[in-house]
Structures are given as structure tokens and as C-alpha cells.
Design a protein around this motif. Structure first.
Motif, PDB file in Angstrom:
ATOM      1  N   GLY A 256     -12.283   7.166   2.157  1.00  0.00           N
ATOM      2  CA  GLY A 256     -11.228   7.470   1.183  1.00  0.00           C
ATOM      3  C   GLY A 256      -9.852   7.761   1.726  1.00  0.00           C
ATOM      4  O   GLY A 256      -8.897   7.873   0.963  1.00  0.00           O
ATOM      5  N   LEU A 261     -12.031   3.505  -0.615  1.00  0.00           N
ATOM      6  CA  LEU A 261     -13.154   4.131   0.096  1.00  0.00           C
ATOM      7  C   LEU A 261     -13.168   3.654   1.553  1.00  0.00           C
ATOM      8  O   LEU A 261     -13.339   4.442   2.475  1.00  0.00           O
ATOM      9  N   GLN A 337     -10.663   9.477  -5.588  1.00  0.00           N
ATOM     10  CA  GLN A 337      -9.539   8.525  -5.589  1.00  0.00           C
ATOM     11  C   GLN A 337      -8.306   9.149  -6.260  1.00  0.00           C
ATOM     12  O   GLN A 337      -7.193   9.022  -5.764  1.00  0.00           O
TER      13      GLN A 337
END
Ligand SMILES: Cc1ncc(COP(=O)(O)O)c(C=O)c1O
Length: 432
Positions: A256, A261, A337
């Protein structure tokens, strides 16, 4: 602990213990950390420092994380370690399953090892063994300048030839092919001419080249540079055209850090081999993984040796695998995220305007990585004292002042990191 015993400890440390890249006769000052919790490191005199480094990219969730502690304690009471030769266990199986699930499609076979550098060595062995019985002349690597892939000999041979350690180990390091670092930055306009050097070098030498080794999108310790995703996409195409494997070293970028990712996702590519480390255990333990495709794995396995020639003692260490499972579960259970995007916006707000500072040549941000490049080299010893006085843990190198905090950092803590960076730029931290 009394002051006296602490000074005895520090004296022993100075006289007997090497720290990373330090001298035994002129050691750099060292701080005694007693504990760490959340984003804070607590020194033995009680001073609390906001951690801007995530212990070199690793502590993505911060420190003393309840679910990670619990996973380690539960595993320790069952089995801390058992050899991986002829034996398997659930922590390793679960981890490899998760890694296959979350990494780009096609990476299906996993080799667990002890550290990032070792996973790079393993990736290089995979590439050489892949070609061994098909095209034995393919024994070299091509890589991009400003790279950093670790401190073991194979890894060092693909680090930047100027700012790496090539000169010191000349005669021992395997000679490799180096191309210029990608010239187009992450957000700049793409130009196809950026691929010329790679294309020409592959055209001239592909019969000798087993793989292209690179850090996808972010070049870390070799210069903290962010390059255009199209470079990576095109590099993958060139590798296919010239029969060269692509090794993506995601040891720093994985889990991340860059906003995806895995950084390969910025270019939507699957490399032939991917190295993971650092954040894989949330920074709790040393563990790394090298993943590859079934095609590469089967080609190696159908070769004359029939096996991949590596097998470290602590391979698949159950404690490390258990905490890695807990770390990945925690990451996937949170909206990481959005967190990383939020940190990115705050870093942009707090750091990008420093590009106008008279001591600064560039300020850049990607994901939860903020970088200030300075005109003069920073005197690490001076800067470190100042950072600690100001209540933060930031460790610059050369002309780079950078932070990549744990994802759990609060707005106020991150604002403090940015403000402190602003403050020290106007202080006397420069190398004379
Ligand atoms: C991109 C990259 N590759 C490899 C390594 C080496 O990892 P380790 O220090 O765990 O051996 C590092 C460490 O900084 C890294 O940033």
C-alpha cells in the motif's frame, strides 16, 4: 533503569556493536529506544518521538498493534520455529495463500526467506535457473541506475553503480548491465524516447540477460525517485519481446505504500518474479517472499537440477508467518487506500510548497511517501539531534529528507512531521 546503567549500556553499544553503515571507531550518535506504541518511539529518558520512518518502510500499522501482538503470542505458545525441509505448517500455508491472492494475477508460486536482500538473491537464482537449460548464456542482469536492492552480493551487483558499493567490492561483484534511470517523473508527460536506452541495451545484449531487475515506480534508497508508470508497462513489453524475465522488487513499495497495494498495479502489469519484504509482517519480524509464475516455477523444476537451489534455516518461520498473516488481515480489513490517499493529500499540502525554499531542489509526494531533495548534503549527526529535540524521528541521507509514516498517523502528528521538516531546512544541518 538508573542513569549509570544506561550509560554503561550505551558505552558497550559504542565499543562493540555495529549499527547500519557505521564506523566502529567514530560511531554516529545512537538513541536508546525503550518502547514503541502507535506512531511513537519512547526513548529511555521518557522522550516521545513521532516516527516518520516506519522503521524503514516496515511498520505500516505503527507499533504495539494488539492483533499483531496477539498473533505472535498465540503462535509462540504453539511453535516458534520448525524447519521447512520436509515439514509444513498452517501459518506458512495461510500466508502463501494470501500472497497469491493479493499480488498481481499470475504470481502463484512462493519462496519464503528471511530478509529482503535474500529474497532478491532468490529472485536472481530463479532467473538464472529458468534460463539454465534453455539458453545458458543468459546469466546477467540488466537494471536501472539509482536502484537499491539490498546488501548481499547479488543484490549489490544490481544496486546503482555510483551510489551503491561497487567501487569498494570491485573484482568481486558480478558485472551487470545498467541503463539510465527513467527520465520521466510520475506525473510528467510521457515520451516514448524514455525507453530508448533500455531497448537498445536489450537489443544488443539480450542473449546474455536473464532478467531486468527494478523497483517498480519508486526508487527508494538509491534516490527516492518516482517514475512514470508507462516506463514500467513498456519495460514489461520489451522484456517479452527480448525474452528477458522481469523482476519487480516491491520490498519497499509493497503493501500500500505508493497508493496501490503493489506498485506494479500503477502500470497494471504482472512481473515474472516479485520480491516482498519489510511491511509483510507489519514491521514486526524479518520475513520476505519471492513470488513467481507457474511457468517460471515449472521451467526451473523441469530443468536438470529439478529444484530451486535455496533453503535457508529459518525459511517459513512460523512466528513471522503468523504475524504476517495478522498484518495482511489488518491491512485488508481497513480502508487502507483511503488512508494512504489522505496521507498523500496532507503530505502534498505540508511539503510541496517547500520546493520554493532556498535549500530545496525538489519536493515530491507519492502515496504515503514525502521527499524533500536539498541543495547541500545533510549532516546526519546534526540533523538527527535537531529532529529529536523537535520530537520526531526522521533520518535523512545525503541530500534527501524523507518520511513514510505508519498509515495510522493522525493529521496532527503528520502536520508536526511536515512542520519540523520546514523548520530544520532553515537550521544549520548542512555538511561542511
Ligand atoms: C527496494 C529494496 N530492496 C531490497 C532491500 C533489502 O531489504 P533488507 O534490508 O530486508 O535486506 C531494501 C531495503 O531497504 C529495499 O528498499
Amino acid at each position: 533503569m538508573t542513569q549509570k546503567t544506561n550509560s554503561d549500556l550505551m558505552k558497550f553499544d559504542q565499543q562493540h556493536i555495529w549499527h547500519p553503515y557505521t564506523s566502529m571507531t567514530k560511531p554516529l550518535p545512537c538513541y536508546h529506544v525503550d518502547s514503541a506504541d502507535g506512531v511513537y518511539l519512547t526513548l529511555n529518558d521518557g522522550t516521545q518521538l513521532i516516527d516518520g520512518m516506519s522503521s524503514w518502510w516496515a511498520s505500516i500499522h505503527g507499533y504495539n498493534v494488539p492483533s499483531l501482538n496477539q498473533a505472535m503470542q498465540a503462535q509462540a505458545s504453539k511453535m516458534s520455529h520448525v524447519m521447512f525441509g520436509g515439514i509444513t505448517h498452517e501459518p506458512a500455508i495461510n500466508l502463501c495463500k494470501k500472497l497469491v491472492d493479493i499480488t498481481p494475477d499470475g504470481l502463484e508460486c512462493v519462496f519464503l526467506s528471511d530478509s529482503g536482500s535474500v529474497s532478491v538473491e532468490v529472485s536472481m537464482k530463479m532467473a538464472i535457473q529458468y534460463w539454465h537449460h534453455q539458453q545458458p548464456s543468459k546469466k546477467k542482469f540488466i537494471t536501472i541506475r539509482n536502484g537499491y536492492h539490498g546488501d548481499t552480493f547479488g543484490a549489490m551487483s544490481v544496486c546503482d553503480p555510483d551510489n551503491g558499493m561497487h567501487e569498494l567490492f570491485t573484482g568481486f561483484l558480478a558485472p551487470q548491465f545498467f541503463i539510465d534511470a527513467p527520465s520521466i517523473k510520475f506525473n510528467e508527460q510521457w515520451q516514448q524516447s524514455a525507453m530508448d536506452d533500455l531497448e537498445q541495451t536489450l537489443e544488443d545484449n539480450h542473449q546474455q540477460i536473464a532478467a531486468l531487475m527494478l523497483e517498480p515506480i519508486v526508487q527508494g534508497a538509491g534516490g527516492m525517485k518516482f517514475y512514470h508508470p508507462e516506463f514500467l508497462r513498456q519495460a514489461k513489453l520489451l522484456c517479452e519481446r527480448y525474452d528477458v524475465l522481469l523482476i519487480a522488487d516491491e520490498i519497499a513499495t509493497g503493501f500500500g505504500r505508493t497508493g496501490k497495494l503493489f506498485a506494479c498495479e500503477h502500470a497494471e502489469i504482472t512481473p515474472d518474479i516479485m520480491c516482498l519484504g519489510k511491511g509483510i509482517t507489519g514491521g514486526y519480524m524479518t520475513l520476505a517472499a519471492t513470488l513467481t509464475t507457474r511457468h517460471v516455477a515449472e521451467t526451473i523444476s523441469n530443468g536438470p537440477s529439478g529444484v530451486l537451489m535455496h533453503g535457508p534455516t529459518f525459511m517459513g518461520n512460523p512466528l513471522a508467518c503468523a504475524v504476517a498473516n495478522a498484518s495482511i488481515d489488518l491491512l485488508m480489513a481497513t480502508d487502507w487506500q483511503t488512508r494512504v490517499q489522505h496521507i498523500e493529500q496532507q503530505l502534498q499540502h505540508g511539503l510541496l510548497s517547500l520546493a520554493d525554499h532556498e535549500q530545496v531542489t525538489d519536493a515530491r509526494v507519492l502515496g504515503s511517501i514525502g521527499v524533500i531533495e536539498t541543495k547541500q548534503s545533510i549532516d546526519l549527526a546534526k540533523a538527527q539531534v535537531l529532529f529529536v529535540e523537535l520530537g520526531v524521528w526522521i533520518r535523512p541521507f545525503g541530500k534527501l529528507l524523507y518520511i513514510m509514516p505508519p498509515y495510522i498517523i493522525s493529521d496532527a502528528e503528520l502536520a508536526t512531521l511536515c512542520n519540523v521538516i520546514k523548520q530544520v531546512l532553515s537550521a544549520d544541518i548542512w555538511y561542511q
